[in-house]
Scaffold this active site. Structure first.
Site, PDB file in Angstrom:
ATOM      1  CB  THR A  18      54.532  11.469  36.159  1.00 56.08           C
ATOM      2  OG1 THR A  18      54.002  10.153  36.057  1.00 56.08           O
ATOM      3  CG2 THR A  18      53.749  12.391  35.253  1.00 56.08           C
ATOM      4  NE  ARG A  22      56.612  13.365  42.855  1.00 53.45           N
ATOM      5  CZ  ARG A  22      55.518  13.959  42.442  1.00 53.45           C
ATOM      6  NH1 ARG A  22      54.344  13.424  42.704  1.00 53.45           N
ATOM      7  NH2 ARG A  22      55.586  15.091  41.787  1.00 53.45           N
ATOM      8  CB  SER A 113      53.697  16.781  44.082  1.00 50.17           C
ATOM      9  OG  SER A 113      52.650  17.545  43.570  1.00 50.17           O
ATOM     10  CG  HIS A 114      49.614  14.783  44.812  1.00 48.32           C
ATOM     11  ND1 HIS A 114      50.504  14.890  43.763  1.00 48.32           N
ATOM     12  CD2 HIS A 114      49.116  13.536  44.749  1.00 48.32           C
ATOM     13  CE1 HIS A 114      50.514  13.768  43.086  1.00 48.32           C
ATOM     14  NE2 HIS A 114      49.680  12.917  43.662  1.00 48.32           N
ATOM     15  CG  ASP A 278      50.244  20.473  44.644  1.00 52.37           C
ATOM     16  OD1 ASP A 278      50.493  21.680  44.499  1.00 52.37           O
ATOM     17  OD2 ASP A 278      50.850  19.564  44.029  1.00 52.37           O
ATOM     18  CG  ASP A 280      54.722  20.684  44.029  1.00 53.08           C
ATOM     19  OD1 ASP A 280      53.527  20.378  44.178  1.00 53.08           O
ATOM     20  OD2 ASP A 280      55.335  20.488  42.970  1.00 53.08           O
ATOM     21  CG  ASP A 282      52.772  21.523  40.899  1.00 52.66           C
ATOM     22  OD1 ASP A 282      52.041  21.098  41.819  1.00 52.66           O
ATOM     23  OD2 ASP A 282      53.607  20.803  40.320  1.00 52.66           O
ATOM     24  NE  ARG A 283      48.896  17.471  41.511  1.00 52.34           N
ATOM     25  CZ  ARG A 283      48.480  16.243  41.320  1.00 52.34           C
ATOM     26  NH1 ARG A 283      47.257  15.893  41.677  1.00 52.34           N
ATOM     27  NH2 ARG A 283      49.272  15.336  40.792  1.00 52.34           N
ATOM     28  CB  THR A 345      50.051  11.973  32.053  1.00 54.00           C
ATOM     29  OG1 THR A 345      48.722  11.684  31.629  1.00 54.00           O
ATOM     30  CG2 THR A 345      50.050  12.370  33.513  1.00 54.00           C
ATOM     31  CD  GLU A 364      49.457  17.172  33.500  1.00 54.88           C
ATOM     32  OE1 GLU A 364      49.580  16.023  33.047  1.00 54.88           O
ATOM     33  OE2 GLU A 364      50.154  17.621  34.428  1.00 54.88           O
ATOM     34  CD  GLU A 365      43.733  13.897  35.089  1.00 54.17           C
ATOM     35  OE1 GLU A 365      43.030  13.803  36.115  1.00 54.17           O
ATOM     36  OE2 GLU A 365      44.943  13.598  35.031  1.00 54.17           O
ATOM     37  CE  LYS A 377      50.754  19.819  38.451  1.00 54.81           C
ATOM     38  NZ  LYS A 377      51.771  18.832  38.076  1.00 54.81           N
ATOM     39  NE  ARG A 497      47.106   9.106  38.355  1.00 55.30           N
ATOM     40  CZ  ARG A 497      47.260   9.205  39.668  1.00 55.30           C
ATOM     41  NH1 ARG A 497      46.250   8.929  40.474  1.00 55.30           N
ATOM     42  NH2 ARG A 497      48.419   9.567  40.198  1.00 55.30           N
TER      43      ARG A 497
HETATM   44  C1  VG1 Z   1      50.162  12.798  38.339  1.00 57.93           C
HETATM   45  C2  VG1 Z   1      49.138  13.446  37.415  1.00 57.93           C
HETATM   46  C3  VG1 Z   1      49.855  14.228  36.331  1.00 57.93           C
HETATM   47  C4  VG1 Z   1      50.796  15.245  36.973  1.00 57.93           C
HETATM   48  C5  VG1 Z   1      51.749  14.534  37.918  1.00 57.93           C
HETATM   49  C6  VG1 Z   1      52.642  15.497  38.665  1.00 57.93           C
HETATM   50  O1  VG1 Z   1      50.934  11.868  37.603  1.00 57.93           O
HETATM   51  O2  VG1 Z   1      48.284  12.500  36.859  1.00 57.93           O
HETATM   52  O3  VG1 Z   1      48.900  14.851  35.504  1.00 57.93           O
HETATM   53  O4  VG1 Z   1      51.525  15.927  35.992  1.00 57.93           O
HETATM   54  O5  VG1 Z   1      51.013  13.788  38.878  1.00 57.93           O
HETATM   55  O6  VG1 Z   1      51.901  16.410  39.373  1.00 57.93           O
HETATM   56  P1  VG1 Z   1      50.647  10.291  37.623  1.00 57.93           P
HETATM   57  O7  VG1 Z   1      51.694   9.682  36.782  1.00 57.93           O
HETATM   58  O8  VG1 Z   1      50.647   9.864  39.060  1.00 57.93           O
HETATM   59  O9  VG1 Z   1      49.271  10.122  37.045  1.00 57.93           O
HETATM   60  V1  VG1 Z   1      52.474  16.913  40.892  1.00 57.93           V
HETATM   61  O10 VG1 Z   1      51.535  18.238  41.376  1.00 57.93           O
HETATM   62  O11 VG1 Z   1      52.399  15.511  41.709  1.00 57.93           O
HETATM   63  O12 VG1 Z   1      54.050  17.384  40.578  1.00 57.93           O
HETATM   64 CO    CO Z   2      52.401  19.338  42.720  1.00 61.78          CO
END
Ligand code: VG1
Ligand code: CO
Length: 544
Positions: A18, A22, A113-114, A278, A280, A282-283, A345, A364-365, A377, A497
């Site tokens: 996505t 990673r 990211s997170h 988070d 990086d 962006d959240r 997504t 996004e949610e 974001k 999910r």
């Molecule tokens: C998740 C979220 C998605 C977001 C992505 C990257 O992806 O659901 O909405 O854009 O993380 O966010 P997935 O495929 O695990 O559902 V971040 O802040 O991790 O760059």
């Molecule tokens: Co992030």
């Protein structure tokens, strides 16, 4: 500067998900692993000679090592300039801004990211194009394809670069510039929001706040903007030092992981506003005294109030949300008579709509909100947006949310995540759901009659590209939905999910706990997918 060509053998698992590639740090540390992927990106791009590349990451373990490797490879591959955040740091939205502001060719953002960080945890790398946004699937597919056949990569024998001293130096054919990671971003924020009003609201004590940087990248950004520029007390930013292992925590802004913040916000001593970001940056998670704002509601509320913010005072051209995000923002768009787009997504799907001026806000949610100011974001942007709203409306967060529900109704929403499910089990769950789809429409479960059951397929209205298999949706006659999809950001097994929503127009029923209000649909989701039955689990790992 001597260019060396190193022979390598391909890895077969470098397919970006996505948001970039990673993997566990240990995977990235295998000989040639990072190099193969970076060379595959460089090989897949148009001519990069003399072009500018932005480089930075969230500071997690392996960030500095990776940056030195990439500097040498960028030099050997002919880039003309590298712009790097001091200490190797750049938040994702700040990197997006730097790419745009300095008209760079693209950027490499190092982050998972997170996901947690450290020698046994995760690392990641993502390529962003010249609009500042994540590379589209056309690119990421090309990177993957190239990685499967790569036989060599290029590097140089130059010394490691001092990442901590700001300034430029010329090494052979490449100029290397180390910049302050925060100042351009802070300037951008001041061009969007009413900083004078924010300062007054904070200094007068009308707004009290707590921001949890979760020992990740937003610490230095929040300190500069909230404390140094806006005058909030320094205790207003906690966990402000970016740590390589995020202090051993998940830098994931939700009530489970940002527990220090959550405890305070639901206590008698809660400040007016609380937020977290988070790994990086962006959240965002938004809370007020004794209230948590779901990201889907937050997006809708920002859209409904955007005209109160200087940069959006002329109104919005349109809005967009990812498919599993609740339909709350759709109601705002309908009322304001502006278009609302539904995308798969991942932020990469918003880029074309933003570039074409079709949308101003999107979200996004998964705790992501943003606008046309960058192409990612943006966590702190959302925080400043909310602060600006509170300052203009002179209302606490809870009142803003309740007013919104009163006006538009409430889309009661939750997401259940089952993490690290064995991949064959997760795949069989999805396969079996797929098989049920043709039989579901018309079936009734309690008060819910299935209106449609399908797999989301997106056609980009700008470039015509098609993205299939973007999640299984079951929609009911009354507008409720259950959505199932597998995560594309995890590094262990598969994460299922389940997204559930139901519209509640009756204001007397707005103050319900989502888990209770959605209990029937939650049970129905289990009946349809049997994740608990098949994994032997009794509960989801995370509920947001
Ligand atoms: C998740 C979220 C998605 C977001 C992505 C990257 O992806 O659901 O909405 O854009 O993380 O966010 P997935 O495929 O695990 O559902 V971040 O802040 O991790 O760059
Ligand atoms: Co992030």
């Amino acid at each position: 500067m001597q260019i060396e060509t190193i022979t390598t053998t391909p890895y077969n698992d470098q397919n970006p998900g996505t948001s970039g590639l990673r993997k566990k740090v240990k995977v990235f540390q295998q000989p040639g692993y990072l190099e193969n992927f970076v060379q595959s990106i460089f090989d897949s791009l148009e001519d990069i000679t003399h072009k500018t590349l932005v480089l930075g990451g969230d500071g997690r373990y392996f960030n500095r090592v990776a940056i030195q490797i990439i500097i040498k490879m960028a030099a050997a591959n002919g880039f003309g300039e590298l712009i790097i955040g001091q200490g190797g740091l750049l938040s994702t939205p700040a990197a997006s801004n730097i790419i745009r502001k300095y008209q760079a060719f693209g950027g490499l953002i190092l982050s998972a990211s997170h996901n947690p960080g450290g020698p046994d945890e995760d690392f990641g790398i993502k390529y962003n194009v010249s609009n500042g946004g994540p590379a589209s699937e056309t690119y990421t597919e090309a990177f993957y394809k190239r990685s499967l056949s790569i036989t060599e990569y290029k590097t140089t024998n130059i010394q490691d670069i001092d990442l901590d001293s700001i300034g430029s130096q010329q090494i052979g054919n490449i100029k290397i510039t180390i910049i302050d990671p925060v100042s351009d971003y802070a300037e951008l924020m001041q061009s969007i929001f009413d900083f004078k009003l924010l300062k007054q609201s904070i200094s007068s004590g009308y707004i009290t706040l707590l921001f949890d940087a979760m020992s990740a990248i937003t610490g230095p950004y929040a300190k500069r903007i909230l404390v140094d520029i806006l005058g909030a007390p320094s205790e207003s930013v906690i966990n402000a030092e970016p740590l390589e292992d995020f202090g051993g925590h998940h830098p994931d802004p939700n009530l489970a992981h940002a527990h220090e913040l959550a405890e305070l916000m639901f206590s008698d001593n809660a400040p007016v506003f609380g937020a977290a970001s988070d790994g990086d940056g962006d959240r965002n998670m938004i809370t007020g005294s004794n209230i948590f704002v779901t990201p889907s509601d937050s997006l809708a509320i920002l859209a409904a109030n955007a005209h109160l913010i200087p940069a959006y005072s002329k109104g919005l051209s349109g809005v967009a949300r990812s498919m599993p995000t609740s339909q709350a923002v759709d109601r705002v768009a309908a009322k304001y008579n502006i278009p609302c787009y539904e995308t798969p997504t991942g932020w990469k799907f918003f880029g074309n709509l933003l570039d074409a001026g079709k949308i101003t806000l999107c979200g996004e949610e998964s705790f992501g909100t943003g606008s046309d100011h960058v192409r990612e974001k943006d966590g702190l942007w959302a925080v400043l947006f909310w602060l600006n709203l509170i300052a203009v409306r002179r209302q606490p967060v809870a009142d803003i949310v309740h007013d919104h529900w009163q006006k538009f109704g409430r889309d009661i929403y939750c997401r259940h995540d089952y993490e690290a499910v064995e991949t064959p089990i997760a795949n069989s769950i999805v396969e079996d759901l797929r098989k049920q789809l043709p039989t579901l429409p018309g079936q009734t479960f309690g008060e819910y009659t299935v209106k449609y059951a399908d797999e989301f397929c997106y056609e980009d209205s700008i470039d015509g590209s098609i993205s299939k298999n973007q999640g299984i949706r079951i929609g009911f006659e009354n507008g409720s939905r259950i959505v199932f999809r597998l995560s594309g950001t995890g590094t262990v097994g598969a994460t299922l999910r389940i997204y559930i929503e139901r519209f509640e127009p009756d204001a007397d029923k707005h103050n319900q706990d989502a888990q209770i209000a959605l209990a029937f649909l939650i049970d129905l989701a289990e009946q349809l997918c049997e994740v608990k039955k098949r994994t032997g689990r009794t509960e989801p790992d995370v509920i947001t």
